[in-house]
Enzyme design. Structure first.
Site, PDB file in Angstrom:
ATOM      1  N   SER A   1       0.534  -1.282  -0.046  1.00  0.00           N
ATOM      2  CA  SER A   1       0.216   0.045   0.565  1.00  0.00           C
ATOM      3  C   SER A   1       0.858   1.529   0.002  1.00  0.00           C
ATOM      4  CB  SER A   1      -1.205  -0.476   1.376  1.00  0.00           C
ATOM      5  OG  SER A   1      -0.434  -0.155   2.458  1.00  0.00           O
TER       6      SER A   1
ATOM      7  N   HIS B   1      -2.029  -8.909   2.148  1.00  0.00           N
ATOM      8  CA  HIS B   1      -1.347  -7.311   2.717  1.00  0.00           C
ATOM      9  C   HIS B   1      -2.446  -7.137   3.306  1.00  0.00           C
ATOM     10  CE1 HIS B   1       0.006  -3.716   3.821  1.00  0.00           C
ATOM     11  NE2 HIS B   1       0.069  -3.146   2.495  1.00  0.00           N
TER      12      HIS B   1
ATOM     13  N   HIS C   1       5.434 -12.689   7.834  1.00  0.00           N
ATOM     14  CA  HIS C   1       5.801 -10.770   7.694  1.00  0.00           C
ATOM     15  C   HIS C   1       7.549 -10.795   7.017  1.00  0.00           C
ATOM     16  CE1 HIS C   1       6.641  -6.473   7.575  1.00  0.00           C
ATOM     17  NE2 HIS C   1       4.904  -6.340   8.061  1.00  0.00           N
TER      18      HIS C   1
ATOM     19  N   ARG D   1       2.550  -4.954  16.901  1.00  0.00           N
ATOM     20  CA  ARG D   1       1.128  -3.526  16.536  1.00  0.00           C
ATOM     21  C   ARG D   1       0.446  -5.423  17.244  1.00  0.00           C
ATOM     22  NH1 ARG D   1       1.314  -2.243  10.925  1.00  0.00           N
ATOM     23  NH2 ARG D   1       2.724  -4.822  10.445  1.00  0.00           N
TER      24      ARG D   1
ATOM     25  N   ASP E   1      -2.098  -8.310  11.526  1.00  0.00           N
ATOM     26  CA  ASP E   1      -3.901  -8.897  11.408  1.00  0.00           C
ATOM     27  C   ASP E   1      -4.234  -9.753  12.514  1.00  0.00           C
ATOM     28  OD1 ASP E   1      -4.158  -6.898   9.717  1.00  0.00           O
ATOM     29  OD2 ASP E   1      -2.628  -8.344   8.086  1.00  0.00           O
TER      30      ASP E   1
END
Ligand code: AMX
Length: 436
Positions: A240, A270, A316, A325, A371
Site C-alpha cells: 500500500s 496484505h 511477514h 502492533r 492482522d
C-alpha cells in the site's frame, strides 16, 4: 496553519542535507542485488527512503524513532481517554516531533473544518451494487474526490516544484479528514440497512468514527484511536505504501495515489489478511463448537498448510519476531475483555501456530503480524462483518502514506522508474559468474 508552518521551517535544512548527500556521496554503494531478489519480489532490496517510520526485523516499527509503547505513553490523549489523539499521531508523522496537547488538537480542529463529505460521494456509493466489496467502495469514494484536488489545480496553473508540497498537504488534510465518515457510511449502508449516523463535530477523529459506526462506548473510541495509530505506517516497501508512493511520483495527486494504495491494501497477502484471519478463527470456532483444545487447533493449522493455504495473520516479509502492533492489541484485549471467546481463541492461536509454522520450516517469520488479532477486538465490540476490516486498515494507512507523499514532494523526489531485464539477460549474467 500549524502543520504548514512547522514543515516550512524544517525544509531549508532538509533540502540542504539531501542535496549534499546526493552531491557528495551519490556513487556510494549501499546494497547489491541478486537474481534471487529480482525474481523474489525485490525482497530486502534497499532502494527506498523515508524518515517517517522504520521497521527493524527484530524490534518492529518505530514511528519517527519512537516505539509503539513509547508513543502510547507520550502522545497527548483526550481527557479521560486511554489512547492518544490520532491528530497528535498525524502531527508526529508529518512534523517529526511529539506534539503538545494543543498541537494535537490543532490537527483535530483542521480535520473538523474539512470533514464535510460532498453528497456526490454518497450518491456514488449508493449506486454501487450491494455485493460490492467495501474496499472497492472505499477506494472508489476516495478516487471520486479527486475533482477536489488543490494540488491538481495548482499544478495546472504552474505552481513551482519547490512549492508542490503545500497543496499536497492541503489535499492530504482534506482527504484524511473525510475518511472516518466515508468508511462509517459504507458500514452503515452495507450492514445496517442504510441507517447512517451523522458526524459529531465535538468528538475527536478516532472517537467520531466509533460514534458514526453506531458504537457508543468509550472503550471502542479508545480501540479506534489505537487501531488508527498502529496501522498508519510501516515504512515504504509494503504494497500500500509503495503503490501510493509510486503513483504519487508521477505527480498524480493524493486522491489518485491513495486510491492506488487502497487497491494494494485490498490484497489477501496484505491488508485483506485481517478479514481472512477472522474468517479463519470463526471457521475453527464453528468446527469445534467453541474454543478448541490445543491439539485440535494444531491439527486444524496443519490441515490449512496441507491444503496449500497460508495461515492468515502469521509471517511477514521484514519482521522476524512478534509484531509489536500485535502485542499492543493483545494487551488491549487482555485489559478489557480477557474472557471474550474469539479473543481467547486468537490468543490460543498465538500459542500454537508459530510452532506449527516452525515445524513446517517454510515461513521465515512464524510469528503473528498486526492482522492476527485486530479482528477479534472489533468482533468483541460488535463489528462482526469482517469484510469491512480492511477498510479500517485503509483509513489508518492513508495517514502514513499521505504524510510520506507530502514529504516526497517537499524533497522533490523524482518519478520512480526502476529498470527491468529479460530472463535471458539474467541467465547470461549467471553464466558469466559460473564460468569465472
Ligand atoms: N502460512 C503458511 N505459509 C506461509 C506463511 C503463513 N502464514 N507465511 C509464509 N509462508 C510461506 C510462504 O507462502 C512461502 O511459501 P512458498 O515458498 O511455497 O512460496 C514461504 O513460507 C516463504 O515465505 P516468506 O519468505 O517467509 O514470506 P514472504 O515474505 O514471501 O511473504 C507474507 C510474507 C506476509 C505475504 C506471508 O508470510 C503470508 O502469506 N502470511 C499470511 C498472510 C498475512 O498474514 N498477510 C499480512 C501481512 C501483514 C500485512 O501486510 N498486513
Amino acid at each position: 496553519m500549524i502543520l504548514r508552518d512547522k514543515l516550512a521551517a524544517q525544509l531549508p535544512e532538509w533540502r540542504e542535507r539531501v542535496r549534499n548527500l546526493v552531491k557528495d556521496s551519490g556513487d556510494v554503494v549501499v546494497d547489491e542485488i541478486t537474481i534471487g531478489q529480482i525474481y523474489g519480489g525485490m525482497r530486502n532490496i534497499k532502494s527506498l527512503v523515508t524518515d517517517i517510520s522504520y521497521v527493524d526485523p527484530n524490534e518492529g516499527i518505530r514511528f519517527r524513532g519512537f516505539s509503539i509503547p513509547e508513543l502510547l505513553e507520550r502522545l497527548p490523549k483526550p481527557v479521560g481517554a486511554e489512547m492518544p489523539l490520532v491528530g497528535g499521531l498525524y502531527y508526529l508523522l508529518l512534523v517529526g516531533e511529539v506534539p503538545t496537547l494543543e498541537q494535537a488538537q490543532a490537527v483535530e480542529a483542521e480535520w473538523q473544518e474539512r470533514n464535510k463529505v460532498p453528497d456526490y460521494v454518497f450518491a456514488i456509493l449508493r449506486a454501487m451494487p450491494a455485493d460490492t466489496h467495501p474496499m472497492t467502495m472505499f477506494s472508489a469514494a476516495v478516487l471520486s474526490l479527486q475533482r477536489e484536488s488543490i494540488f491538481a489545480k495548482a499544478y495546472a496553473k504552474g505552481i513551482p516544484k519547490d512549492r508542490h508540497w503545500e497543496p499536497m498537504l492541503e489535499d492530504s488534510l482534506s482527504l484524511t479528514a473525510k475518511l472516518p465518515e466515508i468508511a462509517a457510511f459504507i458500514y452503515r449502508m452495507k450492514y445496517k440497512g442504510g441507517d447512517v449516523i451523522a458526524s459529531n463535530r465535538t468528538l475527536d477523529w478516532g472517537a467520531n468514527f466509533g460514534h458514526m459506526m453506531g458504537i457508543e462506548n468509550p472503550e471502542y473510541a479508545d480501540l479506534s484511536r489505537l487501531y488508527f495509530l498502529l496501522h498508519s505506517d510501516h515504512e515504504s516497501g509494503n504494497v500500500s505504501a509503495h503503490a501510493t508512493h509510486l503513483v504519487g511520483s508521477a505527480l498524480s495527486d493524493i486522491y489518485y495515489a491513495a486510491s492506488a494504495g487502497l487497491n494494494g491494501l485490498a490484497g489477501p497477502l496484505h491488508g485483506l489478511a485481517n478479514q481472512e484471519c477472522l474468517g479463519w478463527l470463526l471457521n475453527v470456532y464453528k468446527k469445534y463448537n467453541g474454543v478448541p483444545k490445543k491439539e485440535d487447533l494444531q491439527a486444524y493449522a496443519q490441515e490449512t498448510l496441507s491444503n496449500g493455504q497460508v495461515i492468515p495473520g502469521y509471517g511477514h516479509a521484514v519482521l522476524r519476531k512478534t509484531d509489536p502492533r500485535f502485542t499492543a492489541q493483545l494487551n488491549f484485549g487482555l485489559k478489557h475483555f480477557p474472557d471474550g471467546d474469539i479473543f481467547q481463541l486468537a490468543a490460543l492461536v498465538y500459542e500454537v501456530v508459530p510452532g506449527v509454522l516452525l515445524a513446517q520450516g517454510k515461513a521465515k517469520d512464524p510469528w503473528p503480524n498486526v492482522d492476527a488479532i485486530s479482528g477479534s477486538l472489533q468482533y468483541h465490540y460488535g463489528v462482526t462483518e469482517f469484510d469491512f476490516y480492511t477498510v479500517m486498515f485503509g483509513i489508518s494507512r492513508l495517514l502514513g502514506v499521505s504524510a510520506n507523499t507530502v514529504w516526497a514532494r517537499a524533497l522533490g523526489q523524482p518519478i520512480e522508474r526502476p529498470k527491468s531485464l529479460t530472463t535471458a539477460m539474467l541467465e547470461e549474467a549467471a553464466q558469466k559468474v559460473m564460468v569465472r
